[in-house]
Design a protein around this motif. Structure first.
Motif, PDB file in Angstrom:
ATOM      1  N   ALA A  87      -2.434  11.854   5.581  1.00 40.49           N
ATOM      2  CA  ALA A  87      -2.657  11.831   4.130  1.00 40.49           C
ATOM      3  C   ALA A  87      -1.318  11.969   3.414  1.00 40.49           C
ATOM      4  O   ALA A  87      -0.402  12.611   3.909  1.00 40.49           O
ATOM      5  N   ARG A  88      -1.237  11.368   2.232  1.00 43.96           N
ATOM      6  CA  ARG A  88      -0.009  11.487   1.425  1.00 43.96           C
ATOM      7  C   ARG A  88      -0.362  12.175   0.114  1.00 43.96           C
ATOM      8  O   ARG A  88      -1.460  12.002  -0.412  1.00 43.96           O
ATOM      9  N   MET A  89       0.593  12.911  -0.414  1.00 45.47           N
ATOM     10  CA  MET A  89       0.363  13.617  -1.664  1.00 45.47           C
ATOM     11  C   MET A  89      -0.049  12.621  -2.750  1.00 45.47           C
ATOM     12  O   MET A  89       0.501  11.514  -2.822  1.00 45.47           O
ATOM     13  N   HIS A  90      -0.998  13.044  -3.561  1.00 43.46           N
ATOM     14  CA  HIS A  90      -1.462  12.187  -4.669  1.00 43.46           C
ATOM     15  C   HIS A  90      -0.319  12.006  -5.665  1.00 43.46           C
ATOM     16  O   HIS A  90       0.376  12.952  -5.977  1.00 43.46           O
ATOM     17  N   PRO A  91      -0.127  10.773  -6.134  1.00 46.41           N
ATOM     18  CA  PRO A  91       0.977  10.525  -7.081  1.00 46.41           C
ATOM     19  C   PRO A  91       0.771  11.235  -8.418  1.00 46.41           C
ATOM     20  O   PRO A  91      -0.279  11.542  -8.816  1.00 46.41           O
TER      21      PRO A  91
END
Length: 141
Positions: free
Chosen positions: A137-141
């Motif tokens: 998962a990637r941090m939400h922009p």
């Protein structure tokens, strides 16, 4: 009063599918974290109070990290969360068409675990376990 930084050995993470509209992301996040706050009391801090002695509801005692994920990554994270038996809340695409808690629960109940069309997942637990569960998962922009 201590000024030392507070370190948490636990993590609250919200995973949102990357194809949601902005209003859906906000709505899903609000619903998901309400589940954690109601069932995992240690995540809730003390009530707030302003200088005029007006009281406010307590909130989470630690940050909530919000991630953006592809559908496949969300499905994999859900499986890892379940295998680790971490406290979790789910939001499926069906819940956008219901208008109340009874119908929400019925919509989730009608679908087998492996067939849930997940659009959001909240998880709480030891930092290491949550990190492993939300891998990719990637941090939400």
């Amino acid at each position: 009063m201590s000024t030392e930084p507070i370190r948490f050995d636990t993590k609250i993470a919200v995973l949102l599918r990357d194809d949601l509209e902005p209003w859906q992301r906000l709505n899903v996040t609000a619903f998901l974290v309400s589940g954690l706050g109601s069932q995992v009391p240690e995540v809730i801090g003390e009530p707030y109070e302003d200088a005029d002695d007006v009281l406010y509801l307590p909130m989470f005692r630690q940050p909530v990290l919000v991630f953006e994920v592809a559908k496949e990554t969300l499905t994999a994270a859900h499986a890892r969360v379940l295998s680790r038996a971490l406290p979790r809340a789910v939001f499926t695409s069906d819940l956008f068409t219901t208008g109340n808690d009874r119908d929400n629960r019925a919509a989730v109940r009608a679908v087998p675990t492996g067939e849930l069309d997940l659009v959001g997942l909240a998880v709480y637990g030891p930092r290491n376990a949550v990190d492993k569960a939300v891998k990719g998962a990637r941090m939400h922009p």
